[in-house]
Design an enzyme around this catalytic site. Structure first.
Site, PDB file in Angstrom:
ATOM      1  N   ASP A 138      -5.294  13.771   3.003  1.00 10.95           N
ATOM      2  CA  ASP A 138      -5.574  13.867   1.689  1.00 10.95           C
ATOM      3  C   ASP A 138      -5.142  15.230   1.106  1.00 10.95           C
ATOM      4  OD1 ASP A 138      -6.426  11.476   1.985  1.00 10.95           O
ATOM      5  OD2 ASP A 138      -8.423  11.905   2.027  1.00 10.95           O
ATOM      6  N   HIS A 191      -1.354  10.972  -0.912  1.00 10.06           N
ATOM      7  CA  HIS A 191      -1.241  10.097  -1.812  1.00 10.06           C
ATOM      8  C   HIS A 191      -0.508  10.717  -2.964  1.00 10.06           C
ATOM      9  CE1 HIS A 191      -4.625   7.184  -0.463  1.00 10.06           C
ATOM     10  NE2 HIS A 191      -3.569   7.259   0.342  1.00 10.06           N
ATOM     11  N   ARG A 244     -11.814   3.301  11.255  1.00 10.32           N
ATOM     12  CA  ARG A 244     -12.382   2.449  10.184  1.00 10.32           C
ATOM     13  C   ARG A 244     -11.970   0.963  10.574  1.00 10.32           C
ATOM     14  NH1 ARG A 244      -8.327   3.698   5.159  1.00 10.32           N
ATOM     15  NH2 ARG A 244      -6.503   3.290   6.104  1.00 10.32           N
ATOM     16  N   LYS A 283      -5.966  -2.098   6.904  1.00 10.11           N
ATOM     17  CA  LYS A 283      -6.303  -2.424   5.648  1.00 10.11           C
ATOM     18  C   LYS A 283      -6.929  -3.670   5.109  1.00 10.11           C
ATOM     19  CE  LYS A 283      -3.493   1.343   4.279  1.00 10.11           C
ATOM     20  NZ  LYS A 283      -4.029   2.490   3.555  1.00 10.11           N
ATOM     21  N   ASP A 313       1.956   3.235   3.224  1.00 12.80           N
ATOM     22  CA  ASP A 313       0.676   4.171   3.155  1.00 12.80           C
ATOM     23  C   ASP A 313       0.329   4.656   4.293  1.00 12.80           C
ATOM     24  OD1 ASP A 313      -1.433   5.529   1.777  1.00 12.80           O
ATOM     25  OD2 ASP A 313      -2.643   4.711   3.400  1.00 12.80           O
ATOM     26  N   HIS A 346       1.409   8.755   5.345  1.00 10.54           N
ATOM     27  CA  HIS A 346       0.516   9.629   5.665  1.00 10.54           C
ATOM     28  C   HIS A 346       0.862  10.489   6.983  1.00 10.54           C
ATOM     29  CE1 HIS A 346      -3.145   9.045   2.966  1.00 10.54           C
ATOM     30  NE2 HIS A 346      -3.187   7.705   3.388  1.00 10.54           N
ATOM     31  N   ASP A 383       0.857  -1.279  -0.110  1.00 11.18           N
ATOM     32  CA  ASP A 383      -0.116  -0.010   0.036  1.00 11.18           C
ATOM     33  C   ASP A 383       0.822   1.271   0.026  1.00 11.18           C
ATOM     34  OD1 ASP A 383      -2.319   1.990   0.612  1.00 11.18           O
ATOM     35  OD2 ASP A 383      -3.414   0.126   1.085  1.00 11.18           O
ATOM     36  N   SER A 432      -7.082   4.011  -1.655  1.00 13.63           N
ATOM     37  CA  SER A 432      -7.206   2.714  -1.488  1.00 13.63           C
ATOM     38  C   SER A 432      -8.612   1.889  -1.925  1.00 13.63           C
ATOM     39  CB  SER A 432      -7.123   2.266   0.114  1.00 13.63           C
ATOM     40  OG  SER A 432      -5.966   2.550   0.648  1.00 13.63           O
ATOM     41  N   ARG A 461     -17.155   8.108   0.421  1.00 10.59           N
ATOM     42  CA  ARG A 461     -16.392   6.665   0.736  1.00 10.59           C
ATOM     43  C   ARG A 461     -16.804   6.098   2.104  1.00 10.59           C
ATOM     44  NH1 ARG A 461      -9.882   5.790   0.281  1.00 10.59           N
ATOM     45  NH2 ARG A 461      -9.612   4.469   2.259  1.00 10.59           N
ATOM     46  N   ASP A 497     -15.422   3.325   3.938  1.00 12.32           N
ATOM     47  CA  ASP A 497     -14.681   2.588   5.126  1.00 12.32           C
ATOM     48  C   ASP A 497     -14.627   3.430   6.633  1.00 12.32           C
ATOM     49  OD1 ASP A 497     -12.872   4.460   3.935  1.00 12.32           O
ATOM     50  OD2 ASP A 497     -11.137   3.421   4.171  1.00 12.32           O
ATOM     51  N   ARG A 498     -14.557   4.721   6.230  1.00 16.47           N
ATOM     52  CA  ARG A 498     -14.312   5.762   7.573  1.00 16.47           C
ATOM     53  C   ARG A 498     -15.875   6.228   7.803  1.00 16.47           C
ATOM     54  NH1 ARG A 498      -9.339   5.990   9.223  1.00 16.47           N
ATOM     55  NH2 ARG A 498      -7.575   5.650   7.920  1.00 16.47           N
ATOM     56  N   ASP A 548      -1.224  -0.074  -4.678  1.00 16.32           N
ATOM     57  CA  ASP A 548      -2.926   0.592  -4.982  1.00 16.32           C
ATOM     58  C   ASP A 548      -2.681   1.961  -5.482  1.00 16.32           C
ATOM     59  OD1 ASP A 548      -1.961   1.097  -2.302  1.00 16.32           O
ATOM     60  OD2 ASP A 548      -3.943   1.127  -1.601  1.00 16.32           O
ATOM     61  N   HIS A 549      -1.618   2.639  -5.008  1.00 17.50           N
ATOM     62  CA  HIS A 549      -1.361   3.902  -5.245  1.00 17.50           C
ATOM     63  C   HIS A 549      -0.132   4.410  -4.566  1.00 17.50           C
ATOM     64  CE1 HIS A 549      -2.496   4.918  -1.252  1.00 17.50           C
ATOM     65  NE2 HIS A 549      -3.555   4.091  -1.219  1.00 17.50           N
ATOM     66  N   HIS A 601     -12.298  10.883   0.311  1.00 17.36           N
ATOM     67  CA  HIS A 601     -13.556  10.573   1.142  1.00 17.36           C
ATOM     68  C   HIS A 601     -14.772  11.598   0.735  1.00 17.36           C
ATOM     69  CE1 HIS A 601     -11.744   7.739   3.866  1.00 17.36           C
ATOM     70  NE2 HIS A 601     -10.530   8.397   3.655  1.00 17.36           N
ATOM     71  N   ARG A 644      -9.420  14.471  11.566  1.00 19.32           N
ATOM     72  CA  ARG A 644     -10.180  13.218  11.483  1.00 19.32           C
ATOM     73  C   ARG A 644      -9.473  12.155  11.912  1.00 19.32           C
ATOM     74  NH1 ARG A 644      -8.089  11.927   5.121  1.00 19.32           N
ATOM     75  NH2 ARG A 644      -8.531   9.941   6.132  1.00 19.32           N
TER      76      ARG A 644
HETATM   77  O1  LIG Z   1      -8.342   7.138   4.705  1.00 25.14           O
HETATM   78  C1  LIG Z   1      -7.214   7.408   4.576  1.00 25.14           C
HETATM   79  O2  LIG Z   1      -6.441   7.207   5.613  1.00 25.14           O
HETATM   80  C2  LIG Z   1      -6.757   8.230   3.515  1.00 25.14           C
HETATM   81  O3  LIG Z   1      -7.703   9.356   3.289  1.00 25.14           O
HETATM   82  C3  LIG Z   1      -6.528   7.656   2.247  1.00 25.14           C
HETATM   83  O4  LIG Z   1      -5.649   6.419   2.436  1.00 25.14           O
HETATM   84  P1  LIG Z   1      -6.114   5.091   1.745  1.00 25.14           P
HETATM   85  O5  LIG Z   1      -6.908   5.444   0.456  1.00 25.14           O
HETATM   86  O6  LIG Z   1      -5.108   4.473   1.704  1.00 25.14           O
HETATM   87  O7  LIG Z   1      -6.995   4.349   2.800  1.00 25.14           O
HETATM   88 MN   LIG Z   2      -3.954   2.280   0.031  1.00 26.13          MN
HETATM   89 MN   LIG Z   3      -3.387   6.199   2.124  1.00 25.44          MN
END
Ligand SMILES: O=C(O)[C@H](O)COP(=O)(O)O
Ligand SMILES: [Mn+2]
Ligand SMILES: [Mn+2]
Length: 546
Positions: A164, A491, A206, A353, A419, A423, A21, A72, A278, A280-281, A460-461, A133, A199
């Site tokens: 971000d 990213h 998440r 992840k 990743d 961050h 990642d 991600s 998005r 996840d969070r 993934d990025h 997000h 945040r």
């Molecule tokens: O949610 C996060 O941590 C970042 O905004 C994006 O990171 P991720 O896309 O690698 O989860």
């Molecule tokens: Mn990622």
């Molecule tokens: Mn990330």
């Protein structure tokens, strides 16, 4: 059913996809934690194995434009689905541009719900234009529309980004936004930022990693508990003074109050829109609002509100039931089709992840396909610059055990290090993060070879590949007045590698660099490696059989 490939019967053992990642290919070594890392295993892979680059940002992963970095969600969606769908960022922007969002039942219920109550809509979400997000333009459009439709009061609960977007950029968003709200607040309409915080400190946890974050967010947004300020501009300035060196994502909570009275607590009859697209969070705070038997923390008060997500965050769990824009309907993922072909699949990562290699990989589906085994390694709950090795060793242990069990034809894992540590903006820690992944590969790859298998090593990025902000004009690392570089936490727009580790076919396999190759090329490539043609809907494979 997937057809047998005529040219190749498939590799004897398992096929393993390893996602590093946040591991992009930088344009310059200046500011690249990857270039600075000591990484003999990765260096040997790039020296000896077939490798190409894949597009991992912008339209190649379903983002609105090529100025959008990858992330991600869209990255793992593309890898797992083998296809590119217009993603949340694009779907919401289109729904606003053509007005479909306002005509939708969910928006109308939000407005009607507020009018039937105290006349208040709350918007909670990431205060950013990162487009990962959320996007602040979506928020602006909703506030203006609420006024146009006769809503009297809007309260915004702003989660400061710095992850971000540049790490201390909050005021670049807050100051103009408070001016915008003041300008709009005429004719009996009253719109203000009411609460917020970093945040990574409140609300946006998440994968059940740290519910205490969500509880802090609830207390801030709903109950109005926290240090009080006159407005959000003052709050950001005040918190920065009190917590010098803390970057936006980690700033503590704040509450806006008039004469000691919080201006935006949430009550029965209010409407609440969580405006992140998005999932996840967004899932945990959504659960706190919509679940009658919620038990993750004591909510103290659970107001009866009309709640909507910007999107539906989990289709299986229908979470939430009300959403403003329909999410992409991702179909015919590789997980589904490999399952239909009777192939046993193993997916593993650490908590941070885990949903990426399961839920995102399978097209935002929280249930398993037949024959899938998922293994989560619990993540540390610490600032990751303090433990940049994260759980790379434990994920490796789990992968090696799964390989040695002989049960799985397909395995996938995600190493979060590049990743999550990227961050933090901490260059030194990010180099250690990359080194931890290198050590993991040094153990994992021989185990794959011993099982008669091959691996695709990819990402993934980007993230750790660019740890300094780039100058907008020169595209070179930007410098502060004192000559130091500006730390970058977001990213990148860089492509990612795809390396084929194959010590079992006697050099029969190669990769071709298609101009269009992107993350969505991986599913078809994996299909070929196990001896199948790709599914019709998947993008082209990059495998060459000699
Ligand atoms: O949610 C996060 O941590 C970042 O905004 C994006 O990171 P991720 O896309 O690698 O989860
Ligand atoms: Mn990622
Ligand atoms: Mn990330």
């Amino acid at each position: 059913m997937l057809q047998k490939l005529s040219a190749f019967p498939g590799v004897p053992g398992p096929v393993v996809v390893i996602v590093m990642d946040g591991y992009g290919i930088p344009k310059t070594d200046v500011g690249s934690a990857i270039a600075a890392a000591r990484k003999p295993t990765l260096d040997a892979l790039f020296a000896e194995c077939p490798h190409i680059t894949l597009r991992a940002h912008g339209t190649a992963v379903g983002m609105p434009s090529d100025d959008d970095m990858g992330n991600s969600e869209v990255g793992h969606n593309a890898i797992g689905a083998g296809q590119v769908y217009a993603q949340g960022a694009a779907l919401v922007a289109n729904a606003i541009a053509d007005g479909a969002i306002w005509a939708g039942e969910a928006w109308q219920q939000i407005v009607a719900g507020a009018k039937a109550g105290r006349g208040v809509i709350h918007f909670i979400g990431l205060f950013s234009d990162g487009n990962v997000h959320s996007h602040i333009d979506h928020l602006k459009a909703m506030v203006a529309q609420a006024k146009a439709e006769g809503v009297k009061t809007v309260r915004i609960h702003a989660l400061l980004d710095g992850r971000d977007v540049p790490e201390t950029s909050a005021l670049e968003y807050v100051v103009p936004f408070e001016a915008f709200l003041a300008e709009l607040s005429t004719d009996g309409f009253d719109a203000r930022i009411a609460s917020g915080g970093g945040r990574q400190y409140i609300t946006m946890d998440r994968y059940d990693a740290n519910w205490a974050m969500v509880e802090r967010g609830w207390k801030t947004h709903v109950l109005g508990e926290g240090p009080q300020f006159a407005n959000a501009t003052e709050a950001v300035k005040g918190l920065r003074e009190k917590h010098p060196g803390t970057i936006d994502q980690d700033l503590p909570e704040f509450v806006i109050a008039d004469a000691g009275q919080p201006i935006g607590t949430i009550h029965d009859g209010d409407s609440v829109v969580f405006y992140n697209f998005r999932g996840d969070r967004a899932i945990e705070i959504t659960r706190a609002f919509v679940e009658a038997d919620f038990d993750k923390f004591d909510r103290v008060r659970a107001p009866n509100v009309t709640y909507a997500g910007m999107l539906q965050y989990d289709g299986d769990l229908q979470l939430p039931k009300r959403f403003l824009v329909a999410p992409p309907a991702i179909k015919d993922t590789s997980g589904e089709w490999f399952s239909k072909m009777g192939l046993a699949q193993f997916a593993c990562s650490e908590t941070q992840k885990f949903g990426h290699v399961t839920y995102f990989w399978n097209g935002n589906r929280s249930g398993k396909f037949d024959g899938e085994t998922w293994q989560e390694v619990p993540s540390d709950v610490v600032p990751f610059e303090q433990r940049p090795w994260m759980k790379a060793a434990e994920i490796t242990d789990a992968m090696i055990a799964a390989l040695q069990s002989g049960q799985y034809k397909l395995l996938r894992c995600n190493f979060a290090n590049g990743d999550m540590v990227g961050h933090t903006g901490n260059f030194r820690a990010a180099t250690m993060a990359v080194e931890a992944v290198d050590l993991a590969l040094a153990r994992l790859l021989p185990a794959i070879q011993a099982a008669g298998g091959v691996a695709l090593i990819t990402a993934d990025h980007g993230n750790a590949d660019e740890m300094f902000e780039l100058d907008k004009k020169t595209k070179q690392p930007a410098q502060n007045k004192d000559g130091s570089f500006k730390a970058k936490t977001a990213h990148t727009l860089n492509p990612v590698p795809l390396v084929l580790f194959d010590k079992v076919t006697g050099g029969r396999l190669d990769l071709r660099q298609l101009e269009t190759a992107g993350l969505s090329s991986i599913a078809a490539t994996v299909a070929n490696l196990v001896g199948f043609e790709k599914h019709d809907k998947w993008d082209e494979s990059v495998l060459v059989v000699k």
